[in-house]
Design an enzyme around this catalytic site. Structure first.
Site, PDB file in Angstrom:
ATOM      1  N   GLU A  19      37.100  24.362  23.917  1.00 36.08           N
ATOM      2  CA  GLU A  19      38.240  24.085  24.797  1.00 36.08           C
ATOM      3  C   GLU A  19      38.555  22.596  24.743  1.00 36.08           C
ATOM      4  O   GLU A  19      37.644  21.772  24.751  1.00 36.08           O
ATOM      5  CB  GLU A  19      37.842  24.487  26.228  1.00 36.08           C
ATOM      6  CG  GLU A  19      38.834  24.083  27.287  1.00 36.08           C
ATOM      7  CD  GLU A  19      38.303  24.278  28.703  1.00 36.08           C
ATOM      8  OE1 GLU A  19      38.086  25.431  29.124  1.00 36.08           O
ATOM      9  OE2 GLU A  19      38.104  23.260  29.397  1.00 36.08           O
ATOM     10  N   TYR A  51      45.247  23.941  31.249  1.00 36.21           N
ATOM     11  CA  TYR A  51      46.527  23.637  31.901  1.00 36.21           C
ATOM     12  C   TYR A  51      46.248  22.809  33.157  1.00 36.21           C
ATOM     13  O   TYR A  51      45.331  23.122  33.930  1.00 36.21           O
ATOM     14  CB  TYR A  51      47.263  24.927  32.311  1.00 36.21           C
ATOM     15  CG  TYR A  51      48.690  24.617  32.660  1.00 36.21           C
ATOM     16  CD1 TYR A  51      49.688  24.709  31.704  1.00 36.21           C
ATOM     17  CD2 TYR A  51      49.029  24.141  33.924  1.00 36.21           C
ATOM     18  CE1 TYR A  51      50.987  24.360  32.002  1.00 36.21           C
ATOM     19  CE2 TYR A  51      50.324  23.781  34.229  1.00 36.21           C
ATOM     20  CZ  TYR A  51      51.301  23.898  33.270  1.00 36.21           C
ATOM     21  OH  TYR A  51      52.589  23.541  33.559  1.00 36.21           O
ATOM     22  N   ARG A 125      43.675  31.423  38.243  1.00 41.09           N
ATOM     23  CA  ARG A 125      44.383  31.068  39.472  1.00 41.09           C
ATOM     24  C   ARG A 125      44.697  29.578  39.507  1.00 41.09           C
ATOM     25  O   ARG A 125      45.769  29.151  39.892  1.00 41.09           O
ATOM     26  CB  ARG A 125      43.524  31.424  40.696  1.00 41.09           C
ATOM     27  CG  ARG A 125      44.274  31.239  41.987  1.00 41.09           C
ATOM     28  CD  ARG A 125      43.352  31.230  43.174  1.00 41.09           C
ATOM     29  NE  ARG A 125      42.501  30.039  43.193  1.00 41.09           N
ATOM     30  CZ  ARG A 125      41.611  29.774  44.133  1.00 41.09           C
ATOM     31  NH1 ARG A 125      41.419  30.646  45.114  1.00 41.09           N
ATOM     32  NH2 ARG A 125      40.879  28.675  44.101  1.00 41.09           N
ATOM     33  N   TYR A 180      32.076  33.809  36.773  1.00 39.70           N
ATOM     34  CA  TYR A 180      31.201  32.784  37.341  1.00 39.70           C
ATOM     35  C   TYR A 180      29.762  33.283  37.486  1.00 39.70           C
ATOM     36  O   TYR A 180      29.436  33.967  38.473  1.00 39.70           O
ATOM     37  CB  TYR A 180      31.757  32.357  38.723  1.00 39.70           C
ATOM     38  CG  TYR A 180      33.166  31.841  38.595  1.00 39.70           C
ATOM     39  CD1 TYR A 180      33.418  30.490  38.404  1.00 39.70           C
ATOM     40  CD2 TYR A 180      34.252  32.730  38.591  1.00 39.70           C
ATOM     41  CE1 TYR A 180      34.708  30.020  38.224  1.00 39.70           C
ATOM     42  CE2 TYR A 180      35.548  32.268  38.411  1.00 39.70           C
ATOM     43  CZ  TYR A 180      35.768  30.916  38.228  1.00 39.70           C
ATOM     44  OH  TYR A 180      37.039  30.461  38.034  1.00 39.70           O
ATOM     45  N   HIS A 184      31.788  32.293  42.171  1.00 40.13           N
ATOM     46  CA  HIS A 184      32.886  31.351  42.443  1.00 40.13           C
ATOM     47  C   HIS A 184      32.642  30.715  43.809  1.00 40.13           C
ATOM     48  O   HIS A 184      32.194  31.388  44.749  1.00 40.13           O
ATOM     49  CB  HIS A 184      34.236  32.083  42.426  1.00 40.13           C
ATOM     50  CG  HIS A 184      35.393  31.151  42.606  1.00 40.13           C
ATOM     51  ND1 HIS A 184      36.051  30.989  43.804  1.00 40.13           N
ATOM     52  CD2 HIS A 184      35.992  30.304  41.738  1.00 40.13           C
ATOM     53  CE1 HIS A 184      37.025  30.092  43.654  1.00 40.13           C
ATOM     54  NE2 HIS A 184      37.014  29.664  42.408  1.00 40.13           N
ATOM     55  N   GLN A 211      32.205  30.174  33.606  1.00 37.88           N
ATOM     56  CA  GLN A 211      32.061  28.787  34.045  1.00 37.88           C
ATOM     57  C   GLN A 211      30.814  28.233  33.373  1.00 37.88           C
ATOM     58  O   GLN A 211      29.900  28.991  33.009  1.00 37.88           O
ATOM     59  CB  GLN A 211      31.901  28.775  35.574  1.00 37.88           C
ATOM     60  CG  GLN A 211      31.828  27.421  36.209  1.00 37.88           C
ATOM     61  CD  GLN A 211      33.049  26.578  35.890  1.00 37.88           C
ATOM     62  OE1 GLN A 211      33.146  26.034  34.781  1.00 37.88           O
ATOM     63  NE2 GLN A 211      33.960  26.452  36.831  1.00 37.88           N
TER      64      GLN A 211
HETATM   65  P1  FAD Z   1      40.527  34.280  40.849  1.00 32.85           P
HETATM   66  O1  FAD Z   1      40.025  35.311  39.926  1.00 32.85           O
HETATM   67  O2  FAD Z   1      41.861  34.510  41.485  1.00 32.85           O
HETATM   68  O3  FAD Z   1      39.417  34.072  41.969  1.00 32.85           O
HETATM   69  C1  FAD Z   1      39.540  33.017  42.925  1.00 32.85           C
HETATM   70  C2  FAD Z   1      38.767  33.367  44.192  1.00 32.85           C
HETATM   71  O4  FAD Z   1      39.454  34.406  44.887  1.00 32.85           O
HETATM   72  C3  FAD Z   1      37.367  33.883  43.946  1.00 32.85           C
HETATM   73  O5  FAD Z   1      36.555  33.438  44.993  1.00 32.85           O
HETATM   74  C4  FAD Z   1      37.517  35.381  43.948  1.00 32.85           C
HETATM   75  O6  FAD Z   1      36.323  36.027  44.318  1.00 32.85           O
HETATM   76  C5  FAD Z   1      38.641  35.571  44.959  1.00 32.85           C
HETATM   77  N1  FAD Z   1      39.523  36.666  44.606  1.00 32.85           N
HETATM   78  C6  FAD Z   1      39.852  37.086  43.367  1.00 32.85           C
HETATM   79  N2  FAD Z   1      40.719  38.111  43.425  1.00 32.85           N
HETATM   80  C7  FAD Z   1      40.968  38.323  44.731  1.00 32.85           C
HETATM   81  C8  FAD Z   1      41.782  39.232  45.445  1.00 32.85           C
HETATM   82  N3  FAD Z   1      42.491  40.177  44.818  1.00 32.85           N
HETATM   83  N4  FAD Z   1      41.809  39.157  46.800  1.00 32.85           N
HETATM   84  C9  FAD Z   1      41.080  38.226  47.436  1.00 32.85           C
HETATM   85  N5  FAD Z   1      40.266  37.343  46.816  1.00 32.85           N
HETATM   86  C10 FAD Z   1      40.223  37.393  45.480  1.00 32.85           C
HETATM   87  N6  FAD Z   1      41.710  25.483  36.292  1.00 32.85           N
HETATM   88  C11 FAD Z   1      42.888  24.896  35.953  1.00 32.85           C
HETATM   89  O7  FAD Z   1      43.600  24.409  36.842  1.00 32.85           O
HETATM   90  N7  FAD Z   1      43.280  24.808  34.642  1.00 32.85           N
HETATM   91  C12 FAD Z   1      42.554  25.319  33.639  1.00 32.85           C
HETATM   92  O8  FAD Z   1      42.954  25.222  32.474  1.00 32.85           O
HETATM   93  C13 FAD Z   1      41.321  25.979  33.961  1.00 32.85           C
HETATM   94  N8  FAD Z   1      40.548  26.541  33.000  1.00 32.85           N
HETATM   95  C14 FAD Z   1      39.424  27.238  33.338  1.00 32.85           C
HETATM   96  C15 FAD Z   1      38.684  27.904  32.347  1.00 32.85           C
HETATM   97  C16 FAD Z   1      37.528  28.616  32.672  1.00 32.85           C
HETATM   98  C17 FAD Z   1      36.773  29.351  31.581  1.00 32.85           C
HETATM   99  C18 FAD Z   1      37.082  28.655  34.030  1.00 32.85           C
HETATM  100  C19 FAD Z   1      35.822  29.399  34.385  1.00 32.85           C
HETATM  101  C20 FAD Z   1      37.800  27.999  35.010  1.00 32.85           C
HETATM  102  C21 FAD Z   1      38.978  27.305  34.689  1.00 32.85           C
HETATM  103  N9  FAD Z   1      39.745  26.654  35.664  1.00 32.85           N
HETATM  104  C22 FAD Z   1      40.931  26.042  35.332  1.00 32.85           C
HETATM  105  C23 FAD Z   1      39.295  26.635  37.056  1.00 32.85           C
HETATM  106  C24 FAD Z   1      39.818  27.838  37.851  1.00 32.85           C
HETATM  107  O9  FAD Z   1      41.219  27.765  37.971  1.00 32.85           O
HETATM  108  C25 FAD Z   1      39.143  27.795  39.208  1.00 32.85           C
HETATM  109  O10 FAD Z   1      37.781  28.093  39.091  1.00 32.85           O
HETATM  110  C26 FAD Z   1      39.796  28.596  40.328  1.00 32.85           C
HETATM  111  O11 FAD Z   1      39.244  28.150  41.567  1.00 32.85           O
HETATM  112  C27 FAD Z   1      39.591  30.100  40.233  1.00 32.85           C
HETATM  113  O12 FAD Z   1      40.268  30.649  39.192  1.00 32.85           O
HETATM  114  P2  FAD Z   1      40.087  32.200  38.822  1.00 32.85           P
HETATM  115  O13 FAD Z   1      41.044  32.500  37.768  1.00 32.85           O
HETATM  116  O14 FAD Z   1      38.673  32.526  38.636  1.00 32.85           O
HETATM  117  O15 FAD Z   1      40.613  32.838  40.213  1.00 32.85           O
END
Ligand code: FAD
Length: 318
Positions: A19, A51, A125, A180, A184, A211
């Protein structure tokens, strides 16, 4: 080519991927070349580009007024993905986040990617903006990655936002999501976190990238827990070698991961960051060797501008 097909084609061989971050605004493609070219000899299967959403800064104006200004410090994710794909003929995976985007803007970004022939995305997210304590969805945007995965899956079926549009061409994205091994940070417990991961897979994600973690036990336990829940997609371990003493506190704070006691003590014994880098490299090499032995589909390195260190690790393990 889709990432999921690359894993199938590799039939058990561990792939190398990494990455990169877009450079700070104002810097050109040379900085991307500097990040990528040292690693080309290891034949990366794909390169992810992160991003970065806008940040808010206060600028001093006349008479002492402060103006709140939105700045995007690292723009260019889509353009960089296209530039890498066309210059090096390597598949790229743009990260797509919910924060800062309306669904309409997301759809348009996916249309751009589709025209560019980029058929992979990592659906995330995004973190809260620095001035906020928790994630606040953009008006008209998604509140979580699950909802974003649904939108991309709909587009893969030719379902666009405009409900009157009946004959839209289907898109064809391979969707990755985040996972995670140490939970998370906002999740009340692991079981719920895994439940949401499972929902992302059921909504159309083909694989997950973890992560970063420093203790493989977390990853192996996580894989077992996923399997027990019926999550059967490839789970790609994310690797970040430690290179500075400050990482001892920075990594747990920003990535909510733990640092094993043995590694922490070794780092504390180092007198310079160059010694820390050596310790971090040795640790990552051992971690990677064990993961390859366990047959992981790909080792995904978070380079964070440290290509030379990742090169040294890749040289020793591939
Ligand atoms: P989600 O899957 O939406 O989860 C977020 C939280 O909400 C979790 O606690 C989950 O348990 C909870 N949740 C999930 N679905 C629901 C639901 N339906 N209802 C209620 N709660 C829910 N960030 C950036 O800004 N830019 C990047 O380029 C970037 N790249 C990343 C790459 C990787 C491989 C990883 C692991 C993380 C990256 N991040 C990036 C960080 C990421 O955006 C954060 O960790 C963020 O806080 C969570 O993203 P997620 O997609 O896991 O969210």
């Amino acid at each position: 080519m889709k990432i999921i097909d690359k894993f199938k084609q590799a039939s058990g061989k561990t792939l190398f991927s990494f990455e990169i971050l877009p450079p700070p605004k104002g810097r050109g493609f040379e900085s991307i070349q500097e990040a990528i070219e040292p690693l080309l000899e290891f034949d990366p299967a794909y390169i992810n580009v992160t991003y970065h959403r806008e940040e808010y800064v206060y600028k001093k104006r006349e008479k002492g007024y402060l103006e709140k200004v939105a700045v995007r410090k690292r723009p260019g994710t889509v353009g960089i993905c296209a530039a890498i794909k066309f210059k090096y003929n390597i598949d790229t995976v743009p990260h797509l986040i919910c924060g800062g985007f309306t669904k309409e803007e997301t759809e348009n970004a996916l249309i751009d990617l589709s025209f560019l022939g980029i058929d992979n995305v990592l659906a995330l997210r995004g973190d809260p903006v620095k001035t906020e304590t928790h994630f606040v969805p953009t008006e008209g945007g998604h509140a979580n990655a699950l909802s974003l995965v649904h939108q991309i899956s709909n587009l893969n079926k030719g379902i666009y936002l405009d409900e009157d549009m009946k004959d839209g061409d289907p898109m064809d994205f391979c969707i990755g999501v985040a996972a995670y091994p140490e939970k998370h940070a906002e999740s009340p417990n692991m079981a719920l976190d895994l439940q949401y991961l499972k929902m992302k897979i059921e909504a159309g994600a083909s694989y997950a990238v973890t992560q970063l973690f420093f203790d493989n036990t977390h990853y192996f336990n996580f894989v077992r827990q996923c399997q027990a829940m019926g999550i059967e997609v490839p789970l790609i371990p994310g690797i970040k070698p430690i290179s500075r003493r400050s990482h001892l506190t920075f990594m747990p704070k920003f990535f909510h991961c733990t640092i094993p006691e043995t590694l922490a003590l070794e780092i504390l014994r180092c007198k310079t960051d160059s010694e820390v880098e050596q310790v971090g490299t040795e640790w990552a090499v051992e971690q990677c060797r064990e993961l390859i032995k366990a047959g992981v589909p790909s080792l995904h390195f978070y380079t964070m501008g440290r290509s030379a260190q990742v090169k040294e690790i890749a040289r020793r393990i591939f």
